[in-house]
Each structure stands twice: as C-alpha cells, then as structure tokens.
Design an enzyme around this catalytic site. Structure first.
Site, PDB file in Angstrom:
ATOM      1  N   LYS A  19     -87.115 -91.801  33.148  1.00  0.00           N
ATOM      2  CA  LYS A  19     -88.266 -91.874  34.045  1.00  0.00           C
ATOM      3  C   LYS A  19     -87.994 -91.255  35.406  1.00  0.00           C
ATOM      4  O   LYS A  19     -88.116 -90.051  35.570  1.00  0.00           O
ATOM      5  CB  LYS A  19     -88.763 -93.314  34.141  1.00  0.00           C
ATOM      6  CG  LYS A  19     -89.319 -93.837  32.813  1.00  0.00           C
ATOM      7  CD  LYS A  19     -90.096 -95.114  32.971  1.00  0.00           C
ATOM      8  CE  LYS A  19     -90.532 -95.701  31.636  1.00  0.00           C
ATOM      9  NZ  LYS A  19     -91.462 -94.840  30.889  1.00  0.00           N
ATOM     10  N   ASP A  67     -80.383-101.188  29.626  1.00  0.00           N
ATOM     11  CA  ASP A  67     -81.509-100.250  29.654  1.00  0.00           C
ATOM     12  C   ASP A  67     -82.183-100.350  31.018  1.00  0.00           C
ATOM     13  O   ASP A  67     -82.954-101.266  31.281  1.00  0.00           O
ATOM     14  CB  ASP A  67     -82.487-100.586  28.526  1.00  0.00           C
ATOM     15  CG  ASP A  67     -83.689 -99.641  28.494  1.00  0.00           C
ATOM     16  OD1 ASP A  67     -83.919 -98.920  29.487  1.00  0.00           O
ATOM     17  OD2 ASP A  67     -84.419 -99.656  27.486  1.00  0.00           O
ATOM     18  N   PHE A 100     -88.713-103.979  25.470  1.00  0.00           N
ATOM     19  CA  PHE A 100     -89.401-102.706  25.283  1.00  0.00           C
ATOM     20  C   PHE A 100     -88.406-101.597  25.570  1.00  0.00           C
ATOM     21  O   PHE A 100     -88.023-101.367  26.715  1.00  0.00           O
ATOM     22  CB  PHE A 100     -90.621-102.549  26.179  1.00  0.00           C
ATOM     23  CG  PHE A 100     -91.320-101.237  25.949  1.00  0.00           C
ATOM     24  CD1 PHE A 100     -92.166-101.075  24.864  1.00  0.00           C
ATOM     25  CD2 PHE A 100     -91.097-100.148  26.778  1.00  0.00           C
ATOM     26  CE1 PHE A 100     -92.783 -99.853  24.609  1.00  0.00           C
ATOM     27  CE2 PHE A 100     -91.699 -98.921  26.538  1.00  0.00           C
ATOM     28  CZ  PHE A 100     -92.548 -98.773  25.454  1.00  0.00           C
TER      29      PHE A 100
END
Length: 408
Positions: free
Chosen positions: A261, A232, A147
C-alpha cells in the site's frame, strides 16, 4: 486539431461501468477525476476531504511532490527490465527499506496479497529446509477476523464467509485461532508449525487493536516454539499508527514483515517481504518471482517513500493528530457513536445501528463532502492521509457529528 474528449457526468460514468466492469466492488457514488493532498474532486468539480487514503495506500496524500518527482525522473530513464537483468534502482531501495525496518533482506513484489503469498511460500520452505518439518506437513497459524487479501490460498484461512463462499476447495495447512488470545495461539502451535501470521492491528475487521503485550507474547511464543513470526503491516505500517511500524509500539521485531500500500506512494503498486537473511535466504533462483517485482519505477518511488519516513515527520504527525482524532471521537461517544478503537491516524468507529449501517453513514458523509468507508455492520473506518491538517481533521469530525445528529 483533436477535439476535446466528451466529459461524462458522474451518473453517466457509474452507469457506463455496470455492464463492462466486474461487480466485485460496491463503490460509493463518487467519480473522482482529480486529487491533490488530502482533497479529491469529482467530474463535476465537487471537492471531498479524503478520510480513507486508499486504505493507507495514500499515507502521504495524493500526488505528494517528492514522490511525483521521483516517478517523473524515473519515467524518463527506465521503467521495466524484468528480473532477468539487474537494474540500477533496486539495490538502493532494498538497502534503505531494510535499514528502515531493522531487518536484513527484501523480496520485492507488487501487491499486498502477493507479499502474503510470498511469505507463506518462504515460511514453508524454511520449515522444511531449516526446521526439519516433514515434507508437505507444514502448518501456519493465523487469527480469526484476519484480512490478508483475496487470493484462493488467502481466503482459505479467512473467517469472512463473503470472502470464502463459492471459492473452494480451499488450500490446507492453516490453523485459525482467536485474535488477541495467546493461550489459544500456544495450544495451536506444534512441531509442524512454520509460522504465526498476524496483523498487529486488524484493519478490515474494524481497526481491532490487541491488548498491550500481545505482540510481545507472539514474539516470545514463536521463539520458544522455533517457528517464524510474520507480521502483516500492509495497512498498519509506514507511519499510520504514529510509529514506522505498528510492532514498534511494543519494540517487537518479526522474522518476516509484510509491507505494501503506502510503499508505492499512491503511484504504483509496490509490496515487499522484508526479513532476516537466514529466512529469506532459503529462496533460490527459479523458486519464486514476479516480472514486475522490483522494477526500476517502483524501486524509485519506494526509495522516495522510505526517504520521507526517515525524517520521522509523518510518524510524528500521525501521533500528534491521533490525539485530535481520539479527542473528537471521544466527544461523539453517546452522541451516535457507541465505541471506537484508534491508534495514530487510524480508527474504527462503531455507530449506533439505529442511526444507520456503516454504508448509510458513509453515503451521508459523501453529501457533506467527506469520504470514508464502511466495514462490517455499522462500523466505519477513518484513515486520512498523514498530511492532513488539524483544521481538516476537525472539519471531518464535525461532518460526522452533523450526520450522526440527523439520526436514522
């Protein structure tokens, strides 16, 4: 004197959203109006312990005083210039972030998906200009179950049909191999490979942790093959796993590191591609950009986030409270939990499907004053703010035990 605005009930707000907000999410039926630390409050004043932390965007809790202060100071001075001009905050942010991660250079962006898209472009540019891959032939190897976001290019290499269905035609140039399988990865890499892009821990897949040595193997393989290792860490980074980065558990340094984030402190969207100078150095003026990327407000907040991490306090908290989390989940195995995966203050918990789906368990926990989020099937994710206390964490685990004991 202006009359006070009418306060809608939670039910009113949820009903009001339906006709005017696109239905690309299926939120839990909680309408948050205020938050502080590890707690949120809905419009009726009910309090909930936040065990999701905005998918790690709120690693430092809601409205951390140091981050709020940094934002307020900057709001009073300057918020945006665009990159048409320099601003007085960007250099400090880039210097501190590069030092924290042990890399050289920072490409500031806004969202996680933008960081991934930026890394794809940089890796391709590097492949053509440095590695010598023929034009338009560069490939990037990715892992099944990944994801990385939901843009058109990113869903092109997703294996989640919910993310892909109805959004083709898809962007070519990606090869998908099983996660945690070095042999499959090696077989997929060839002279056209620009990069291997993986999550050190797959968050959306259910906090899937690879075997020890996998990340080291990816690093060694990419070095031998003369391609880039892109990690990531948008969810796994910045203290979540008990280290600054998840790759730190194996002492691995990627060529490009993707952050987001938590980098914005739960205040503003901030992301970055951090990398070696000889890789990010392939970009020249006009080839890539973002009006808001590196804006002074985000740079001020990002610098304050880095300052919090420089002390090591949050990494230690995640490691120490991670022991409590693992112990509590171990106690629940066989009592409604069929398995779990955890590292630091991050866990994917597989609930017995006979008791309920992940969505149903999440809804029952809402009634107990605890917020979590489901992922696939009967799996829920736990990712509390790193500011959570041991007592609060045990309380959340107790609520989960109570919900599981109630059965299906």
């Amino acid at each position: 004197m202006t009359a006070p605005a009418r306060t809608r009930s939670s039910a009113d707000v949820i009903r009001a959203e339906a006709p005017v907000v696109a239905h690309n999410y299926h939120p839990l039926p909680v309408v948050v109006a205020r938050a502080e630390g590890t707690w949120v409050e809905d419009v009726e004043g009910r309090r909930y312990l936040d065990m999701l932390a905005g998918y790690s965007a709120l690693n430092f809790g809601h409205r951390h005083p140091a981050l709020i202060e940094a934002a307020h100071r900057q709001l009073d001075r300057l918020t945006l210039t665009s990159r048409a001009f320099h601003n007085d905050r960007l250099a400090e942010f880039a210097e501190s972030l590069a030092a924290l991660t042990g890399l050289d250079m920072v490409l500031p962006m806004n969202t996680g998906a933008e960081a991934v898209e930026s890394a794809v472009k940089v890796a391709r540019k590097w492949a053509y200009e440095v590695k010598g891959v023929p034009a338009a032939r560069a490939t990037i190897v990715v892992a099944a179950g990944n994801f990385h976001g939901r843009t058109t290019t990113i869903v092109s290499f997703s294996t989640d049909e919910t993310a892909r269905a109805g959004f083709g035609p898809f962007t070519p140039g990606f090869r998908v191999v099983p996660y945690n399988d070095l042999a499959a990865l090696e077989a997929a890499v060839d002279e056209t490979t620009a990069a291997v892009l993986v999550e050190p821990i797959q968050g959306e897949a259910g906090v899937v942790i690879p075997d020890e040595g996998y990340l080291t193997g990816v690093r060694e393989l990419t070095r031998r093959a003369g391609c880039l290792f892109v990690a990531d860490e948008i969810q796994s980074g910045l203290g979540r796993t008990g280290r600054t980065l998840a790759v730190d558990h194996e002492g691995v340094v990627p060529d490009l590191l993707l952050l987001g984030k938590a980098l914005g402190g739960g205040i503003v969207p901030v992301s970055a591609v951090v990398g070696r100078r000889e890789v990010l150095g392939v970009l020249r003026p006009g080839e890539h950009g973002s009006t808001f990327g590196g804006n002074p407000l985000s740079a001020a907040v990002g610098s304050a986030v880095v300052e919090l991490l420089e002390t090591g306090e949050f990494q230690r908290r995640a490691a120490e409270l991670g022991v409590v989390l693992r112990g509590g989940l171990t106690h629940l195995v066989g009592r409604g939990v069929v398995g779990f995966r955890a590292r630091g203050l991050w866990a994917g918990v597989d609930v017995d499907p006979a008791i309920g789906t992940g969505r149903e368990i999440s809804e029952r926990l809402v009634r107990e004053g605890v917020l979590v989020k489901d992922t696939h099937g009967s799996t829920i994710r736990l990712a509390p703010p790193l500011t959570i206390s041991g007592e609060e964490l045990r309380s959340a685990l107790g609520a989960l035990e109570k919900v599981l004991a109630q059965g299906g």
